[in-house]
Design an enzyme around this catalytic site. Structure first.
Site, PDB file in Angstrom:
ATOM      1  CG  HIS A  23      -2.052  -0.985   1.113  1.00  0.00           C
ATOM      2  ND1 HIS A  23      -3.081  -0.892   0.198  1.00  0.00           N
ATOM      3  CD2 HIS A  23      -2.296  -2.119   1.820  1.00  0.00           C
ATOM      4  CE1 HIS A  23      -3.913  -1.909   0.354  1.00  0.00           C
ATOM      5  NE2 HIS A  23      -3.461  -2.677   1.339  1.00  0.00           N
ATOM      6  CD  GLU A  46      -5.903  -4.884   0.153  1.00  0.00           C
ATOM      7  OE1 GLU A  46      -4.852  -5.480  -0.138  1.00  0.00           O
ATOM      8  OE2 GLU A  46      -6.019  -4.176   1.169  1.00  0.00           O
ATOM      9  CB  SER A  49       2.660  -7.084  -0.123  1.00  0.00           C
ATOM     10  OG  SER A  49       1.442  -7.780   0.056  1.00  0.00           O
TER      11      SER A  49
HETATM   12  N1  TIH Z   1      -1.211 -11.953   1.062  1.00  0.00           N
HETATM   13  C1  TIH Z   1      -0.568 -10.675   1.301  1.00  0.00           C
HETATM   14  C2  TIH Z   1       0.946 -10.889   1.461  1.00  0.00           C
HETATM   15  O1  TIH Z   1       1.389 -12.023   1.575  1.00  0.00           O
HETATM   16  O2  TIH Z   1       1.669  -9.903   1.478  1.00  0.00           O
HETATM   17  C3  TIH Z   1      -1.119  -9.984   2.520  1.00  0.00           C
HETATM   18  C4  TIH Z   1      -2.579  -9.660   2.346  1.00  0.00           C
HETATM   19  C5  TIH Z   1      -3.160  -8.870   1.432  1.00  0.00           C
HETATM   20  C6  TIH Z   1      -4.535  -8.769   1.536  1.00  0.00           C
HETATM   21  C7  TIH Z   1      -5.017  -9.468   2.481  1.00  0.00           C
HETATM   22  S1  TIH Z   1      -3.758 -10.256   3.282  1.00  0.00           S
HETATM   23 FE   FE2 Z   2      -4.394  -4.378   2.278  1.00  0.00          FE
END
Ligand code: TIH
Ligand code: FE2
Length: 294
Positions: free
Chosen positions: A167, A208, A227
């Site tokens: 983000h 997201e 991420s």
């Molecule tokens: N799955 C993401 C990560 O591993 O960085 C974290 C999340 C994003 C949205 C919900 S959980």
């Molecule tokens: Fe998020």
């Protein structure tokens, strides 16, 4: 971070003023007492925080900084390959540290001259309405803990890597920041729980987990894809559907897995026209109608 339908460890207040984070048995850190102590200490920082105060400083361990460095290194290469150019430019402008976890206060300072977004620390689950509506005022709720070192490539639980690398870099773009603010205005405008959920699902499938056509290639702009160096390798093979607010607002998802249904914007303009316009103008009545046509 996000909410409700999401994977969030409950935070319990103890009599002595400390807090306990309840990790599920399946959590990779469940049987790691050092990690559990860290989670409790970090959640404790956010409890009782009021907006406007400086964000409490989290003292991270060497092991935690190493998780950040490893994930930053892995993601940098994948971002060059898979992230939209708007994200790459914004990340370059923000200039996050590569070898240590930045403090949330520091990330706010880096964002200040770019888009003015500011972080608010969150111990755990933030109510949907609160999480989204403050986006309108350029505030972003964020966890401060980091994922367990045994599973660095993916976590179903939003952590500081997701909040800041996913983000934060996105919030360094004025174009993306404007979309976040519009989502916040929409969340503030709608009144029913159904309409709020619809708005939040559109957020889920765009900011997201959104993907976008760039020239001949499919790129990612969703913070949840950007991420995770595990998930980012998989998104092109998922079920990619056309950008449609009604479908996004009513599609069910499972937060604990790689997202297998994704929605593709044909361009940034397309995303702004469809999703930005929706958030700018939606209300309970409009959403109630869309839900009946779904
Ligand atoms: N799955 C993401 C990560 O591993 O960085 C974290 C999340 C994003 C949205 C919900 S959980
Ligand atoms: Fe998020």
């Amino acid at each position: 971070m996000f909410e409700e339908a999401q994977y969030f460890a409950p935070v319990a207040a103890n009599e002595d003023g400390s807090v306990t984070v309840e990790l599920a048995k399946s959590h990779p850190g469940f049987a790691d007492p050092v990690y559990r102590a860290r989670r409790n200490a970090i959640a404790g920082l956010a409890v009782g925080y009021t907006r406007g105060e400086p964000i409490p400083h989290a003292e991270y361990s060497e092991e935690e900084h190493e998780v950040w460095s490893l994930v930053t290194r892995e993601l940098a290469a994948k971002h060059r390959k898979y992230a939209v150019s708007e994200f790459l430019d914004a990340a370059e402008a923000l200039g996050l540290p590569k070898d240590r976890i930045p403090q949330l206060e520091e990330v706010s300072e880096l964002l200040r001259p770019l888009t003015g977004f500011r972080y608010i620390p969150a111990a755990g689950l933030v109510p949907l309405r609160e999480f989204y509506s403050v986006l309108a005022d350029s505030f972003f709720h964020s966890t401060q803990y980091i994922r367990h070192h045994s599973v660095p490539f993916y976590t179903p639980e939003p952590d500081v890597i997701h909040e800041v690398i996913g983000h934060g870099n996105t919030l360094a773009s004025e174009r993306f920041a404007a979309l976040y603010r519009l989502a916040g205005q929409a969340a503030r405008r709608v009144e029913t729980a159904e309409a709020l959920e619809f708005v939040s699902k559109v957020f889920w499938f765009t900011l997201e987990f959104g993907v976008m056509r760039e020239g001949r290639e499919l790129k990612a702009y969703g913070a949840g894809i950007l991420s995770s160096y595990g998930e980012i390798e998989e998104f092109r093979g998922m079920d990619i559907r056309p950008l449609d607010v009604t479908v996004m607002g009513t599609t069910v998802y499972d937060i604990t897995k790689y997202q297998d249904v994704l929605f593709e914007a044909a361009s940034f303009d397309h995303l702004e026209d469809v999703v930005g316009q929706f958030w700018a103008s939606c209300d309970d009545e409009m959403i109630a109608k869309l839900r009946t046509t779904a």
